[in-house]
Design a protein around this motif. Structure first.
Motif, PDB file in Angstrom:
ATOM      1  N   TRP A 139       0.828  -1.201   0.000  1.00  0.00           N
ATOM      2  CA  TRP A 139       0.000   0.000   0.000  1.00  0.00           C
ATOM      3  C   TRP A 139       0.867   1.258   0.000  1.00  0.00           C
ATOM      4  CZ3 TRP A 139      -5.382   0.380   0.144  1.00  0.00           C
ATOM      5  CH2 TRP A 139      -6.089  -0.816   0.332  1.00  0.00           C
ATOM      6  N   THR A 140       0.332   2.285  -0.618  1.00  0.00           N
ATOM      7  CA  THR A 140       0.867   3.628  -0.472  1.00  0.00           C
ATOM      8  C   THR A 140      -0.232   4.513   0.107  1.00  0.00           C
ATOM      9  OG1 THR A 140       0.141   4.396  -2.663  1.00  0.00           O
ATOM     10  CG2 THR A 140       2.319   3.298  -2.525  1.00  0.00           C
ATOM     11  N   ILE A 141       0.132   5.686   0.531  1.00  0.00           N
ATOM     12  CA  ILE A 141      -0.887   6.627   1.008  1.00  0.00           C
ATOM     13  C   ILE A 141      -1.918   6.881  -0.084  1.00  0.00           C
ATOM     14  CG2 ILE A 141      -1.308   8.989   1.811  1.00  0.00           C
ATOM     15  CD1 ILE A 141       1.469   8.933   3.071  1.00  0.00           C
ATOM     16  N   GLU A 142      -1.439   7.002  -1.310  1.00  0.00           N
ATOM     17  CA  GLU A 142      -2.331   7.268  -2.439  1.00  0.00           C
ATOM     18  C   GLU A 142      -3.268   6.100  -2.687  1.00  0.00           C
ATOM     19  OE1 GLU A 142       1.058   9.826  -2.415  1.00  0.00           O
ATOM     20  OE2 GLU A 142       0.980   7.626  -2.504  1.00  0.00           O
ATOM     21  N   ASP A 143      -2.789   4.869  -2.455  1.00  0.00           N
ATOM     22  CA  ASP A 143      -3.646   3.693  -2.626  1.00  0.00           C
ATOM     23  C   ASP A 143      -4.811   3.724  -1.639  1.00  0.00           C
ATOM     24  OD1 ASP A 143      -2.081   2.594  -4.648  1.00  0.00           O
ATOM     25  OD2 ASP A 143      -0.847   1.440  -3.246  1.00  0.00           O
ATOM     26  N   VAL A 144      -4.519   4.114  -0.417  1.00  0.00           N
ATOM     27  CA  VAL A 144      -5.589   4.203   0.586  1.00  0.00           C
ATOM     28  C   VAL A 144      -6.626   5.220   0.134  1.00  0.00           C
ATOM     29  CG1 VAL A 144      -6.167   4.796   2.965  1.00  0.00           C
ATOM     30  CG2 VAL A 144      -4.073   3.513   2.476  1.00  0.00           C
ATOM     31  N   ALA A 145      -6.168   6.368  -0.329  1.00  0.00           N
ATOM     32  CA  ALA A 145      -7.097   7.399  -0.792  1.00  0.00           C
ATOM     33  C   ALA A 145      -7.918   6.917  -1.973  1.00  0.00           C
ATOM     34  CB  ALA A 145      -6.316   8.667  -1.157  1.00  0.00           C
ATOM     35  N   ALA A 146      -7.294   6.226  -2.910  1.00  0.00           N
ATOM     36  CA  ALA A 146      -7.977   5.775  -4.120  1.00  0.00           C
ATOM     37  C   ALA A 146      -8.998   4.685  -3.838  1.00  0.00           C
ATOM     38  CB  ALA A 146      -6.961   5.283  -5.140  1.00  0.00           C
ATOM     39  N   ASN A 147      -8.779   3.910  -2.791  1.00  0.00           N
ATOM     40  CA  ASN A 147      -9.665   2.780  -2.462  1.00  0.00           C
ATOM     41  C   ASN A 147     -10.616   3.076  -1.311  1.00  0.00           C
ATOM     42  OD1 ASN A 147      -8.777   0.080  -3.983  1.00  0.00           O
ATOM     43  ND2 ASN A 147      -6.918   1.268  -3.544  1.00  0.00           N
ATOM     44  N   LEU A 148     -10.712   4.326  -0.913  1.00  0.00           N
ATOM     45  CA  LEU A 148     -11.441   4.657   0.302  1.00  0.00           C
ATOM     46  C   LEU A 148     -12.911   4.253   0.251  1.00  0.00           C
ATOM     47  CD1 LEU A 148     -10.923   5.863   3.052  1.00  0.00           C
ATOM     48  CD2 LEU A 148     -11.629   8.089   2.156  1.00  0.00           C
ATOM     49  N   ASP A 149     -13.566   4.448  -0.878  1.00  0.00           N
ATOM     50  CA  ASP A 149     -14.983   4.081  -0.974  1.00  0.00           C
ATOM     51  C   ASP A 149     -15.180   2.595  -0.747  1.00  0.00           C
ATOM     52  OD1 ASP A 149     -15.721   6.679  -1.438  1.00  0.00           O
ATOM     53  OD2 ASP A 149     -15.926   6.467  -3.608  1.00  0.00           O
ATOM     54  N   ALA A 150     -14.332   1.768  -1.339  1.00  0.00           N
ATOM     55  CA  ALA A 150     -14.446   0.315  -1.166  1.00  0.00           C
ATOM     56  C   ALA A 150     -14.081  -0.094   0.259  1.00  0.00           C
ATOM     57  CB  ALA A 150     -13.556  -0.403  -2.171  1.00  0.00           C
ATOM     58  N   ILE A 151     -13.072   0.554   0.826  1.00  0.00           N
ATOM     59  CA  ILE A 151     -12.661   0.247   2.196  1.00  0.00           C
ATOM     60  C   ILE A 151     -13.805   0.512   3.164  1.00  0.00           C
ATOM     61  CG2 ILE A 151     -11.166   1.039   4.082  1.00  0.00           C
ATOM     62  CD1 ILE A 151      -9.013   1.587   1.913  1.00  0.00           C
ATOM     63  N   ARG A 152     -14.557   1.582   2.928  1.00  0.00           N
ATOM     64  CA  ARG A 152     -15.607   2.010   3.848  1.00  0.00           C
ATOM     65  C   ARG A 152     -16.995   1.481   3.480  1.00  0.00           C
ATOM     66  NH1 ARG A 152     -16.885   7.017   3.798  1.00  0.00           N
ATOM     67  NH2 ARG A 152     -17.408   7.187   6.021  1.00  0.00           N
ATOM     68  N   ASP A 153     -17.108   0.640   2.479  1.00  0.00           N
ATOM     69  CA  ASP A 153     -18.396   0.143   1.992  1.00  0.00           C
ATOM     70  C   ASP A 153     -19.029  -0.793   3.020  1.00  0.00           C
ATOM     71  OD1 ASP A 153     -20.575  -0.826   0.654  1.00  0.00           O
ATOM     72  OD2 ASP A 153     -19.451  -1.730  -1.004  1.00  0.00           O
ATOM     73  N   THR A 154     -20.134  -0.361   3.605  1.00  0.00           N
ATOM     74  CA  THR A 154     -20.792  -1.145   4.654  1.00  0.00           C
ATOM     75  C   THR A 154     -21.962  -1.987   4.133  1.00  0.00           C
ATOM     76  OG1 THR A 154     -22.222   0.742   5.167  1.00  0.00           O
ATOM     77  CG2 THR A 154     -20.172   0.535   6.429  1.00  0.00           C
ATOM     78  N   SER A 155     -22.037  -2.191   2.844  1.00  0.00           N
ATOM     79  CA  SER A 155     -23.182  -2.918   2.278  1.00  0.00           C
ATOM     80  C   SER A 155     -23.177  -4.395   2.641  1.00  0.00           C
ATOM     81  CB  SER A 155     -23.218  -2.752   0.762  1.00  0.00           C
ATOM     82  OG  SER A 155     -22.035  -3.265   0.164  1.00  0.00           O
ATOM     83  N   ALA A 156     -22.032  -4.945   2.993  1.00  0.00           N
ATOM     84  CA  ALA A 156     -21.956  -6.365   3.375  1.00  0.00           C
ATOM     85  C   ALA A 156     -21.119  -6.494   4.644  1.00  0.00           C
ATOM     86  CB  ALA A 156     -21.350  -7.197   2.250  1.00  0.00           C
ATOM     87  N   PRO A 157     -21.640  -6.038   5.789  1.00  0.00           N
ATOM     88  CA  PRO A 157     -20.836  -6.010   7.015  1.00  0.00           C
ATOM     89  C   PRO A 157     -20.479  -7.407   7.520  1.00  0.00           C
ATOM     90  CG  PRO A 157     -23.134  -5.537   7.504  1.00  0.00           C
ATOM     91  CD  PRO A 157     -23.005  -5.539   6.003  1.00  0.00           C
ATOM     92  N   ILE A 158     -19.377  -7.489   8.197  1.00  0.00           N
ATOM     93  CA  ILE A 158     -18.893  -8.741   8.781  1.00  0.00           C
ATOM     94  C   ILE A 158     -18.881  -8.578  10.301  1.00  0.00           C
ATOM     95  CG2 ILE A 158     -16.965 -10.351   8.943  1.00  0.00           C
ATOM     96  CD1 ILE A 158     -16.064  -9.265   6.182  1.00  0.00           C
ATOM     97  N   VAL A 159     -19.454  -9.540  11.011  1.00  0.00           N
ATOM     98  CA  VAL A 159     -19.466  -9.533  12.465  1.00  0.00           C
ATOM     99  C   VAL A 159     -18.765 -10.788  12.962  1.00  0.00           C
ATOM    100  CG1 VAL A 159     -20.905  -9.584  14.539  1.00  0.00           C
ATOM    101  CG2 VAL A 159     -21.608  -8.212  12.563  1.00  0.00           C
ATOM    102  N   PHE A 160     -17.764 -10.604  13.796  1.00  0.00           N
ATOM    103  CA  PHE A 160     -17.065 -11.737  14.400  1.00  0.00           C
ATOM    104  C   PHE A 160     -17.553 -11.889  15.836  1.00  0.00           C
ATOM    105  CE2 PHE A 160     -13.926  -9.938  11.339  1.00  0.00           C
ATOM    106  CZ  PHE A 160     -13.848 -11.033  10.471  1.00  0.00           C
ATOM    107  N   PRO A 161     -18.376 -12.892  16.147  1.00  0.00           N
ATOM    108  CA  PRO A 161     -18.859 -13.067  17.518  1.00  0.00           C
ATOM    109  C   PRO A 161     -17.699 -13.215  18.499  1.00  0.00           C
ATOM    110  CG  PRO A 161     -20.107 -14.434  15.998  1.00  0.00           C
ATOM    111  CD  PRO A 161     -18.950 -13.891  15.225  1.00  0.00           C
TER     112      PRO A 161
END
Length: 310
Positions: free
Chosen positions: A261-283
């Motif tokens: 990763w680079t800082i720019e990669d994080v910025a470019a992928n931010l929407d996908a990183i923050r996408d809550t449409s399929a949340p994961i819960v670890f009991p």
């Protein structure tokens, strides 16, 4: 459904002289539990002391045919927490239920909050939880049974203005509960968190004129079920507010995997990183900590194997 009772059970309820704790103690006693009613009788800010709130609740319980004993030790110290648990053991020889509800409030903006006000609130809410769980937990594990209910808050989940001390303490309680749930699972000991809201003295100074009915008795049944032998969950967070009972979860997005990763990669992928449409819960139980790690490791392993096969 048959009435869920606590006959033969011994319960300790902290902060039980008023408000929510009083409602919990009275409900458990009405269902057959022997109850240690703990309350140091301090002011809302944690000052002073008064034996009458705890004794009054004991008198109410005994007048209704129940069995209870008052305790005024402060949960803000290890000695106080230990003495409280010892009260149950010396009086009835066992401990089945622990509900930590005691709390104080000292409001101030973050930029102005004193260290004393921070420590005082953390001492009661968070350290207080540890001070009672620590002596109670081995007793319950050795007996092969226990129900622990710790108290968080909307402020602990989401924060609020002028209560950094309270928010920190209430968030920390969740971590303590998770560990107690994990370590208690093999011994019949369950631990959950209640996130309650009711019109008690902690609401002093707030405009509650538009609030719906929010009496402590609306919260008590949820706590009663978490404290009952038929409770089927552990390591969870239950909300009880204005007649609504719900579950709160800590969820993650699936996230994005990259081998570097680079800082720019994080910025470019931010929407996908923050996408809550399929949340994961670890009991939490049996191994939420491990499941979280294994999930990320599997993505890294899969990418590595794909690269080799390519």
């Amino acid at each position: 459904m048959a009435e869920l009772r606590f006959d033969g059970r011994v319960a300790v309820v902290t902060g039980a002289g008023r408000g929510l704790g009083r409602a919990y103690a009275r409900l458990l006693a009405a269902r057959g539990a022997k109850v240690v009613v703990n309350d140091a009788g301090t002011s809302l800010a944690g000052d002073g002391g008064d034996t009458s709130p705890a004794q009054q609740v004991v008198d109410e319980i005994t007048a209704a045919g129940g069995e209870a004993v008052a305790n005024t030790d402060s949960v803000a110290t290890p000695d106080g927490g230990r003495a409280l648990i010892d009260t149950a053991l010396k009086r009835w020889g066992r401990l089945d239920v622990l509900i930590h509800n005691a709390g104080i409030v000292r409001r101030a903006a973050l930029r102005e909050m004193s260290y004393d006000d921070f420590e005082a609130v953390v001492d009661v809410h968070l350290r207080g939880a540890f001070h009672v769980v620590r002596p109670a937990f081995p007793v319950m594990c050795d007996a092969g049974y226990g129900r622990i209910v710790l108290t968080s808050s909307i402020g602990g989940l989401y924060g609020n203005h002028e209560v950094a001390n309270y928010a920190v303490a209430k968030a920390g309680v969740i971590g303590l509960s998770n560990v107690a749930a994990m370590e208690g699972a093999a011994h019949g000991v369950q631990c959950n968190v209640i996130v309650p809201a009711a019109l008690t003295r902690m609401a002093e100074g707030l405009d509650t004129s538009a609030y719906p009915p929010m009496e402590p008795e609306l919260v008590a049944p949820a706590v009663g079920w978490l404290a009952h032998e038929t409770c089927s969950i552990t390591g969870e967070i239950m909300i009880a507010l204005a007649g609504r009972v719900a579950r709160a979860v800590i969820a993650e997005t699936p996230g994005v995997y990259r081998p570097s990763w680079t800082i720019e990669d994080v910025a470019a992928n931010l929407d996908a990183i923050r996408d809550t449409s399929a949340p994961i819960v670890f009991p939490v139980v049996p191994d939420g900590h491990g499941d979280h790690i294994r999930y990320s490791f599997a993505l890294a392993k899969g990418s590595a194997e794909g690269a080799v096969h390519a």
